[in-house]
Design a protein around this motif. Structure first.
Motif, PDB file in Angstrom:
ATOM      1  N   ARG A  44     -10.156   6.735   1.167  1.00 17.74           N
ATOM      2  CA  ARG A  44     -10.504   5.883   2.307  1.00 17.74           C
ATOM      3  C   ARG A  44      -9.879   6.442   3.596  1.00 17.74           C
ATOM      4  O   ARG A  44     -10.537   6.497   4.641  1.00 17.74           O
ATOM      5  CB  ARG A  44     -10.015   4.451   2.082  1.00 17.74           C
ATOM      6  N   TYR A  45      -8.613   6.846   3.519  1.00 19.44           N
ATOM      7  CA  TYR A  45      -7.949   7.400   4.718  1.00 19.44           C
ATOM      8  C   TYR A  45      -8.711   8.640   5.200  1.00 19.44           C
ATOM      9  O   TYR A  45      -8.863   8.864   6.392  1.00 19.44           O
ATOM     10  CB  TYR A  45      -6.490   7.783   4.432  1.00 19.44           C
ATOM     11  N   ALA A  46      -9.191   9.444   4.236  1.00 22.32           N
ATOM     12  CA  ALA A  46      -9.908  10.673   4.592  1.00 22.32           C
ATOM     13  C   ALA A  46     -11.206  10.355   5.349  1.00 22.32           C
ATOM     14  O   ALA A  46     -11.699  11.168   6.122  1.00 22.32           O
ATOM     15  CB  ALA A  46     -10.217  11.494   3.337  1.00 22.32           C
ATOM     16  N   ARG A  47     -11.732   9.142   5.152  1.00 22.07           N
ATOM     17  CA  ARG A  47     -12.934   8.726   5.895  1.00 22.07           C
ATOM     18  C   ARG A  47     -12.577   8.027   7.201  1.00 22.07           C
ATOM     19  O   ARG A  47     -13.426   7.451   7.870  1.00 22.07           O
ATOM     20  CB  ARG A  47     -13.775   7.764   5.036  1.00 22.07           C
ATOM     21  N   GLY A  48     -11.280   8.001   7.518  1.00 18.41           N
ATOM     22  CA  GLY A  48     -10.864   7.434   8.802  1.00 18.41           C
ATOM     23  C   GLY A  48     -10.302   6.027   8.734  1.00 18.41           C
ATOM     24  O   GLY A  48      -9.942   5.448   9.753  1.00 18.41           O
ATOM     25  N   ARG A  76      -2.930  -1.774  -1.474  1.00 11.95           N
ATOM     26  CA  ARG A  76      -2.925  -1.430  -0.045  1.00 11.95           C
ATOM     27  C   ARG A  76      -4.158  -2.002   0.655  1.00 11.95           C
ATOM     28  O   ARG A  76      -5.261  -1.945   0.123  1.00 11.95           O
ATOM     29  CB  ARG A  76      -2.935   0.089   0.121  1.00 11.95           C
ATOM     30  N   LEU A  77      -3.930  -2.483   1.884  1.00 10.23           N
ATOM     31  CA  LEU A  77      -5.026  -2.994   2.707  1.00 10.23           C
ATOM     32  C   LEU A  77      -5.342  -1.974   3.792  1.00 10.23           C
ATOM     33  O   LEU A  77      -4.424  -1.373   4.358  1.00 10.23           O
ATOM     34  CB  LEU A  77      -4.608  -4.311   3.368  1.00 10.23           C
ATOM     35  N   THR A  78      -6.634  -1.796   4.089  1.00 12.10           N
ATOM     36  CA  THR A  78      -7.002  -0.917   5.201  1.00 12.10           C
ATOM     37  C   THR A  78      -7.728  -1.724   6.277  1.00 12.10           C
ATOM     38  O   THR A  78      -8.195  -2.840   6.029  1.00 12.10           O
ATOM     39  CB  THR A  78      -7.925   0.237   4.759  1.00 12.10           C
ATOM     40  N   ASP A  79      -7.834  -1.110   7.459  1.00 17.69           N
ATOM     41  CA  ASP A  79      -8.474  -1.801   8.592  1.00 17.69           C
ATOM     42  C   ASP A  79      -9.924  -2.148   8.279  1.00 17.69           C
ATOM     43  O   ASP A  79     -10.445  -3.158   8.754  1.00 17.69           O
ATOM     44  CB  ASP A  79      -8.364  -0.982   9.883  1.00 17.69           C
ATOM     45  N   LYS A  80     -10.584  -1.342   7.451  1.00 21.78           N
ATOM     46  CA  LYS A  80     -11.997  -1.626   7.149  1.00 21.78           C
ATOM     47  C   LYS A  80     -12.160  -2.907   6.329  1.00 21.78           C
ATOM     48  O   LYS A  80     -13.221  -3.533   6.329  1.00 21.78           O
ATOM     49  CB  LYS A  80     -12.587  -0.444   6.386  1.00 21.78           C
ATOM     50  N   MET A  81     -11.115  -3.321   5.644  1.00 18.15           N
ATOM     51  CA  MET A  81     -11.188  -4.544   4.829  1.00 18.15           C
ATOM     52  C   MET A  81     -11.015  -5.806   5.680  1.00 18.15           C
ATOM     53  O   MET A  81     -11.227  -6.909   5.192  1.00 18.15           O
ATOM     54  CB  MET A  81     -10.089  -4.518   3.752  1.00 18.15           C
TER      55      MET A  81
END
Ligand code: OOG
Ligand code: MG
Length: 253
Positions: A44-48, A76-81
């Motif tokens: 996911r990080y690799a996709r930004g 872990r939570l990402t901004d896209k979520m």
């Protein structure tokens, strides 16, 4: 099957919204499961996508019983979520999403020491009621502890209500999950480890033990106080917590 292969299957399942079979014994142990989780989020990080915080899972008995597992987990939570309060959730982007009511903490300053109940407030900027959307990438939403950890603890989405001062009481408050105006689940916030603040302490400990820095602005989800409920098209889903207000998402196609 190695960890990288498992991680890419999990990432693909999430991207394409197609359930896959559990990995079972292909995941050696809990350490391997967390290694896979890291590889999953790195894709996911690799996709930004950006890391925005941690979530705990199975912090309440109700969740452990519902999912048939025994141990606290973290993901872990990402901004896209992240979804805005009152936002729209497109069900076609998910496999079989469920909603659960949570309490969220916003971190005030980077945590660089051991956090206990005594110093926790120093690190909490604010608290809020939250909705978590979980979406296991496994068929029938069934998994072992290793499977669910590798799958980033079913993390798929979350929305947070209005942030409230850190000093507001979060102990023994009524937490409700409301779908289309009907209370479908409810419990005391103390269902979360006896005190939701314990979840904050546990998240800080797990982050520290696993090399994740919790910086100012990071979010911690304490884990659901009640079982999770499946969502369907046109649902209006709300979580409320006594004294904290509410947060709502609209489910669309
Ligand atoms: C795993 C995630 C658990 C919680 O709040 O307990 C969780 C799952 O139930 O699929 O987020
Ligand atoms: Mg949760």
């Amino acid at each position: 099957m190695n960890n990288t292969e498992i991680a890419s299957q999990l990432d693909k399942a999430a991207k394409e919204s197609v359930a896959i079979t559990q990995f079972g014994k292909n995941i050696a142990d809990l350490a391997a499961a967390y290694d896979i989780q890291k590889l999953v989020v790195e894709q996911r990080y690799a996709r930004g996508e950006r890391f925005v915080g941690l979530k705990l899972g199975f912090t309440s008995k109700a969740k452990m019983v519902q999912m048939g597992v025994q141990d606290l987990i973290w993901g872990r939570l990402t901004d896209k979520m992240h979804y805005e309060n009152e936002g729209v959730l497109h069900i076609s982007n998910f496999i079989h999403p469920r909603a659960e009511p949570e309490i969220a903490f916003l971190i005030k300053e980077t945590i660089e020491e051991v956090v206990t109940l005594d110093n926790a407030l120093q690190y909490i900027d604010s608290v809020a009621v939250a909705l978590e959307i979980i979406d296991s990438r496994y068929q029938n939403f069934k998994f072992s502890l290793e499977d669910v950890i590798a799958d980033n603890c079913s993390s798929a989405g979350f929305a947070v209500g209005e942030w409230q001062p850190a000093t507001i009481n979060v102990r023994d408050i009524l937490v409700q999950l409301i779908i289309n105006g009907e209370v479908v689940e409810q419990d005391s916030s103390n269902a979360i480890l006896g005190n939701p603040l314990e979840a904050f302490v546990a998240a800080a400990r797990l982050a520290r033990a696993n090399g994740e820095t919790l910086q100012k602005g990071a979010i911690i989800l304490a884990g659901a106080a009640t079982p999770a409920v499946f969502l369907k098209e046109n649902d209006k889903v709300t979580a409320t917590a006594e004294g904290l207000g509410s947060v709502t998402l609209y489910v669309s196609q």
